[in-house]
Design an enzyme around this catalytic site. Structure first.
Site, PDB file in Angstrom:
ATOM      1  N   ILE A   1      20.409  55.896  29.486  1.00 29.26           N
ATOM      2  CA  ILE A   1      20.258  56.919  30.533  1.00 29.26           C
ATOM      3  C   ILE A   1      21.297  58.040  30.410  1.00 29.26           C
ATOM      4  CG2 ILE A   1      19.069  55.414  32.195  1.00 29.26           C
ATOM      5  CD1 ILE A   1      21.791  55.158  33.697  1.00 29.26           C
TER       6      ILE A   1
ATOM      7  N   THR B   1      25.444  49.468  45.872  1.00 25.57           N
ATOM      8  CA  THR B   1      26.225  48.292  46.252  1.00 25.57           C
ATOM      9  C   THR B   1      26.968  48.531  47.566  1.00 25.57           C
ATOM     10  OG1 THR B   1      28.208  47.067  45.624  1.00 25.57           O
ATOM     11  CG2 THR B   1      28.023  49.239  44.694  1.00 25.57           C
ATOM     12  N   ASP B   2      27.292  47.444  48.256  1.00 26.58           N
ATOM     13  CA  ASP B   2      28.115  47.560  49.475  1.00 26.58           C
ATOM     14  C   ASP B   2      29.563  47.921  49.142  1.00 26.58           C
ATOM     15  OD1 ASP B   2      28.876  45.118  48.354  1.00 26.58           O
ATOM     16  OD2 ASP B   2      28.715  43.968  50.216  1.00 26.58           O
ATOM     17  N   GLU B   3      29.925  47.831  47.847  1.00 24.20           N
ATOM     18  CA  GLU B   3      31.325  48.074  47.479  1.00 24.20           C
ATOM     19  C   GLU B   3      31.724  49.540  47.690  1.00 24.20           C
ATOM     20  OE1 GLU B   3      32.639  45.974  43.948  1.00 24.20           O
ATOM     21  OE2 GLU B   3      31.025  44.510  44.167  1.00 24.20           O
TER      22      GLU B   3
ATOM     23  N   TYR C   1      34.528  50.980  39.440  1.00 24.47           N
ATOM     24  CA  TYR C   1      33.107  50.650  39.582  1.00 24.47           C
ATOM     25  C   TYR C   1      32.548  51.218  40.879  1.00 24.47           C
ATOM     26  CZ  TYR C   1      29.019  47.885  41.013  1.00 24.47           C
ATOM     27  OH  TYR C   1      27.784  47.499  41.481  1.00 24.47           O
TER      28      TYR C   1
ATOM     29  N   LYS D   1      29.732  54.209  41.589  1.00 22.75           N
ATOM     30  CA  LYS D   1      28.488  53.997  42.335  1.00 22.75           C
ATOM     31  C   LYS D   1      28.448  54.938  43.551  1.00 22.75           C
ATOM     32  CE  LYS D   1      25.601  51.347  41.750  1.00 22.75           C
ATOM     33  NZ  LYS D   1      24.361  51.354  40.911  1.00 22.75           N
TER      34      LYS D   1
ATOM     35  N   PRO E   1      38.804  30.086  36.810  1.00 21.12           N
ATOM     36  CA  PRO E   1      39.861  31.022  37.198  1.00 21.12           C
ATOM     37  C   PRO E   1      39.572  31.670  38.559  1.00 21.12           C
ATOM     38  CG  PRO E   1      38.424  32.012  35.527  1.00 21.12           C
ATOM     39  CD  PRO E   1      37.857  30.672  35.840  1.00 21.12           C
TER      40      PRO E   1
ATOM     41  N   ARG F   1      43.076  40.215  40.726  1.00 20.32           N
ATOM     42  CA  ARG F   1      42.487  41.467  40.232  1.00 20.32           C
ATOM     43  C   ARG F   1      43.263  42.640  40.836  1.00 20.32           C
ATOM     44  NH1 ARG F   1      36.273  41.984  41.799  1.00 20.32           N
ATOM     45  NH2 ARG F   1      35.909  40.952  39.805  1.00 20.32           N
TER      46      ARG F   1
HETATM   47  P1  NAD Z   1      23.696  43.934  35.069  1.00 21.49           P
HETATM   48  O1  NAD Z   1      25.008  44.355  34.499  1.00 21.49           O
HETATM   49  O2  NAD Z   1      23.288  42.508  34.990  1.00 21.49           O
HETATM   50  O3  NAD Z   1      22.521  44.774  34.393  1.00 21.49           O
HETATM   51  C1  NAD Z   1      22.626  46.147  34.133  1.00 21.49           C
HETATM   52  C2  NAD Z   1      21.540  46.535  33.158  1.00 21.49           C
HETATM   53  O4  NAD Z   1      21.648  47.941  32.913  1.00 21.49           O
HETATM   54  C3  NAD Z   1      21.682  45.837  31.778  1.00 21.49           C
HETATM   55  O5  NAD Z   1      20.424  45.347  31.362  1.00 21.49           O
HETATM   56  C4  NAD Z   1      22.171  46.942  30.862  1.00 21.49           C
HETATM   57  O6  NAD Z   1      21.735  46.795  29.523  1.00 21.49           O
HETATM   58  C5  NAD Z   1      21.562  48.177  31.505  1.00 21.49           C
HETATM   59  N1  NAD Z   1      22.340  49.386  31.203  1.00 21.49           N
HETATM   60  C6  NAD Z   1      23.687  49.546  31.278  1.00 21.49           C
HETATM   61  N2  NAD Z   1      24.025  50.780  30.859  1.00 21.49           N
HETATM   62  C7  NAD Z   1      22.867  51.419  30.539  1.00 21.49           C
HETATM   63  C8  NAD Z   1      22.564  52.714  30.057  1.00 21.49           C
HETATM   64  N3  NAD Z   1      23.538  53.603  29.812  1.00 21.49           N
HETATM   65  N4  NAD Z   1      21.276  53.051  29.849  1.00 21.49           N
HETATM   66  C9  NAD Z   1      20.277  52.141  30.087  1.00 21.49           C
HETATM   67  N5  NAD Z   1      20.512  50.898  30.515  1.00 21.49           N
HETATM   68  C10 NAD Z   1      21.794  50.536  30.753  1.00 21.49           C
HETATM   69  O7  NAD Z   1      23.731  44.460  36.578  1.00 21.49           O
HETATM   70  P2  NAD Z   1      23.076  43.839  37.893  1.00 21.49           P
HETATM   71  O8  NAD Z   1      24.022  42.911  38.502  1.00 21.49           O
HETATM   72  O9  NAD Z   1      21.694  43.428  37.619  1.00 21.49           O
HETATM   73  O10 NAD Z   1      23.041  45.146  38.811  1.00 21.49           O
HETATM   74  C11 NAD Z   1      21.924  46.028  38.791  1.00 21.49           C
HETATM   75  C12 NAD Z   1      22.163  47.153  39.792  1.00 21.49           C
HETATM   76  O11 NAD Z   1      22.349  46.609  41.096  1.00 21.49           O
HETATM   77  C13 NAD Z   1      23.407  47.980  39.492  1.00 21.49           C
HETATM   78  O12 NAD Z   1      23.098  49.330  39.768  1.00 21.49           O
HETATM   79  C14 NAD Z   1      24.443  47.446  40.461  1.00 21.49           C
HETATM   80  O13 NAD Z   1      25.382  48.444  40.796  1.00 21.49           O
HETATM   81  C15 NAD Z   1      23.573  47.069  41.641  1.00 21.49           C
HETATM   82  N6  NAD Z   1      24.089  45.977  42.490  1.00 21.49           N
HETATM   83  C16 NAD Z   1      24.484  44.770  41.930  1.00 21.49           C
HETATM   84  C17 NAD Z   1      24.914  43.759  42.763  1.00 21.49           C
HETATM   85  C18 NAD Z   1      25.307  42.407  42.205  1.00 21.49           C
HETATM   86  O14 NAD Z   1      25.787  41.557  42.960  1.00 21.49           O
HETATM   87  N7  NAD Z   1      25.101  42.131  40.944  1.00 21.49           N
HETATM   88  C19 NAD Z   1      24.973  43.948  44.147  1.00 21.49           C
HETATM   89  C20 NAD Z   1      24.573  45.178  44.666  1.00 21.49           C
HETATM   90  C21 NAD Z   1      24.125  46.178  43.830  1.00 21.49           C
HETATM   91  P1  TYD Z   2      32.422  39.171  41.013  1.00 23.16           P
HETATM   92  O1  TYD Z   2      31.386  38.132  40.737  1.00 23.16           O
HETATM   93  O2  TYD Z   2      33.084  39.850  39.866  1.00 23.16           O
HETATM   94  O3  TYD Z   2      31.766  40.241  42.006  1.00 23.16           O
HETATM   95  P2  TYD Z   2      32.484  41.485  42.821  1.00 23.16           P
HETATM   96  O4  TYD Z   2      33.827  41.721  42.298  1.00 23.16           O
HETATM   97  O5  TYD Z   2      31.540  42.609  42.509  1.00 23.16           O
HETATM   98  O6  TYD Z   2      32.472  41.076  44.257  1.00 23.16           O
HETATM   99  O7  TYD Z   2      33.551  38.517  41.881  1.00 23.16           O
HETATM  100  C1  TYD Z   2      33.261  37.889  43.120  1.00 23.16           C
HETATM  101  C2  TYD Z   2      34.586  37.457  43.725  1.00 23.16           C
HETATM  102  O8  TYD Z   2      35.163  36.445  42.898  1.00 23.16           O
HETATM  103  C3  TYD Z   2      35.615  38.581  43.799  1.00 23.16           C
HETATM  104  O9  TYD Z   2      36.380  38.437  44.990  1.00 23.16           O
HETATM  105  C4  TYD Z   2      36.490  38.354  42.583  1.00 23.16           C
HETATM  106  C5  TYD Z   2      36.461  36.840  42.430  1.00 23.16           C
HETATM  107  N1  TYD Z   2      36.581  36.334  41.033  1.00 23.16           N
HETATM  108  C6  TYD Z   2      37.495  35.330  40.752  1.00 23.16           C
HETATM  109  O10 TYD Z   2      38.225  34.832  41.625  1.00 23.16           O
HETATM  110  N2  TYD Z   2      37.579  34.879  39.443  1.00 23.16           N
HETATM  111  C7  TYD Z   2      36.821  35.397  38.458  1.00 23.16           C
HETATM  112  O11 TYD Z   2      36.962  34.958  37.278  1.00 23.16           O
HETATM  113  C8  TYD Z   2      35.869  36.412  38.770  1.00 23.16           C
HETATM  114  C9  TYD Z   2      34.993  37.016  37.705  1.00 23.16           C
HETATM  115  C10 TYD Z   2      35.780  36.849  40.078  1.00 23.16           C
END
Ligand code: NAD
Ligand code: TYD
Length: 350
Positions: free
Chosen positions: A61, A131-133, A156, A160, A211, A287
């Site tokens: 993208i 994301t809620d972040e 991150y 977003k 961890p 972190r």
């Molecule tokens: P993920 O990292 O598992 O997947 C991301 C996908 O995007 C991968 O398949 C990757 O190959 C593709 N991608 C990355 N860079 C790209 C680029 N430049 N061009 C095309 N494709 C690309 O992420 P996820 O956890 O599935 O999250 C998906 C979306 O949801 C994200 O926008 C994230 O911010 C949002 N989101 C995630 C969470 C969560 O808990 N995982 C929560 C809220 C929102």
């Molecule tokens: P993560 O799954 O990375 O999601 P996010 O940071 O987007 O919330 O982490 C979830 C929580 O777990 C976060 O508070 C960070 C913590 N965490 C650990 O304690 N150890 C780890 O190795 C990782 C990856 C996350």
């Protein structure tokens, strides 16, 4: 037949959205655009491959010319945009990749949609998944609502937040028919094992340390990924243009409580004695800038669209553990090579 673009469909959440849309809407042709970064995995789409209304496009993208070309070629009528760099820890060590993909990549999609749709926005939809972040970190009380001010704290979440602002600006300035949702932490099948739950599951299986950053008292609000995909379906089809919805699990847990629950289920499933997996818990350096608490007020989506989570957390956690134990090959394919290098760099000196 409507052509719909889903970006990031080979990733964790995207693959569940692709599966839902391909199976539920035979009148849509779903184009899954994914760059297949380390987080993208075509094995996640195995069950839709070969379906008549599904195509995979490998592409980035951040490549604006390529993005314009595919919009011209396929005349997409809808976009569900999930592609992103998604892991906070990686954003701390490499923020620029997040700025490129999450901000510039989103801008490229907005520009291509605007160019294609400028003479007729009727029936079009640009849905940005966020994301809620973006709201930052909560204290002990309160919940994120759609009115909460943005206050992102990590590269991150800042990337977003920037993309969310761009999406709203295109609605306000060009009437682009956008919707946005901001969701809490997802868990479930197909999540890349760098994230807390799958990382811990894999480490327990392999008897490696689990961890936990800091004291393990950070709080997240966990939602089963299939429920997120259901919410995305509802918002895509029923939300008014310009709307924002928060999505959450009503399920706040301290990281350490979550890992205790996981360890106990894993002991049972692996036939280990009760308490064995808890011994793997290792507190490591926190972190940088670690957000303390996220929690979502999801009353708006419930009120307007009737959505609520379908699964209680203990059931979702068991389903997740079962999936990882039944799909060890999926994990093994990932847990070699690059992932090991990442793991060593990320955790060795903590
Ligand atoms: P993920 O990292 O598992 O997947 C991301 C996908 O995007 C991968 O398949 C990757 O190959 C593709 N991608 C990355 N860079 C790209 C680029 N430049 N061009 C095309 N494709 C690309 O992420 P996820 O956890 O599935 O999250 C998906 C979306 O949801 C994200 O926008 C994230 O911010 C949002 N989101 C995630 C969470 C969560 O808990 N995982 C929560 C809220 C929102
Ligand atoms: P993560 O799954 O990375 O999601 P996010 O940071 O987007 O919330 O982490 C979830 C929580 O777990 C976060 O508070 C960070 C913590 N965490 C650990 O304690 N150890 C780890 O190795 C990782 C990856 C996350």
């Amino acid at each position: 037949m409507k052509n719909i673009l889903i970006t990031g469909g080979a990733g964790f959440i995207g693959s569940h959205v692709v599966r839902l849309f391909v199976n539920k809407y035979p009148n849509y042709h779903i184009y899954n655009l994914d760059a297949l970064t380390y987080a993208g995995n075509m094995e996640n789409n195995i069950d839709v491959e070969g379906k008549e209304n599904y195509s995979f496009i490998k592409g980035d993208i951040t490549d604006d010319i390529f993005i314009k070309e595919i919009f011209e070629k396929y005349k997409f009528e809808g976009v569900v945009h999930l592609a992103a760099e998604s892991h906070v820890d990686r954003s701390i060590s490499n923020p620029n990749e997040f700025i490129n993909t999450n901000v510039i990549g989103t801008a490229n999609l907005l520009n291509a949609a605007r160019t294609l749709w400028k003479d007729n926005m009727e029936g079009k939809r640009f849905y940005h998944i966020s994301t809620d972040e973006v709201y930052g970190s909560l204290g002990k009380k309160g919940l994120f609502t759609e009115e909460t001010s943005y206050d992102p704290k990590s590269p991150y979440s800042a990337s977003k937040a920037s993309s969310d602002h761009l999406v709203r600006a295109y609605y306000n300035t060009y009437n682009l028919p956008v919707v946005i949702s901001n969701c809490s932490n997802n868990y479930g099948p197909n999540q890349f094992p760098e994230k807390l739950l799958p990382l811990s599951i894999n480490n327990i299986v392999n008897k490696r340390p689990i961890p936990i950053y800091g004291k393990g008292d950070n709080i997240r609000d966990w939602l089963y990924v299939v429920d997120h995909a259901r919410a995305i379906d509802m918002i895509y089809h029923d939300a008014k243009a310009g709307e924002t919805y928060n999505i959450g699990g009503h399920n706040e847990l301290q990281n350490i409580e979550l890992i205790y629950q996981l360890c106990d289920i894993m002991d049972e499933k692996l036939g280990r004695y009760k308490g064995e997996s808890r011994k793997l818990i290792t507190f490591v350096t926190d972190r940088a800038g670690h957000d303390m608490r996220y929690a979502i007020d999801a009353s708006k989506i419930h009120r307007d669209l009737g959505w609520k989570p379908s699964l209680e957390f203990p059931e979702g956690l068991r389903k997740t553990v079962d999936w990882y134990l039944d799909n060890t090959q999926w994990s093994e394919n990932i847990l070699s090579g690059d992932y090991e290098k990442y793991y060593e760099k990320q955790y060795n000196n903590r």
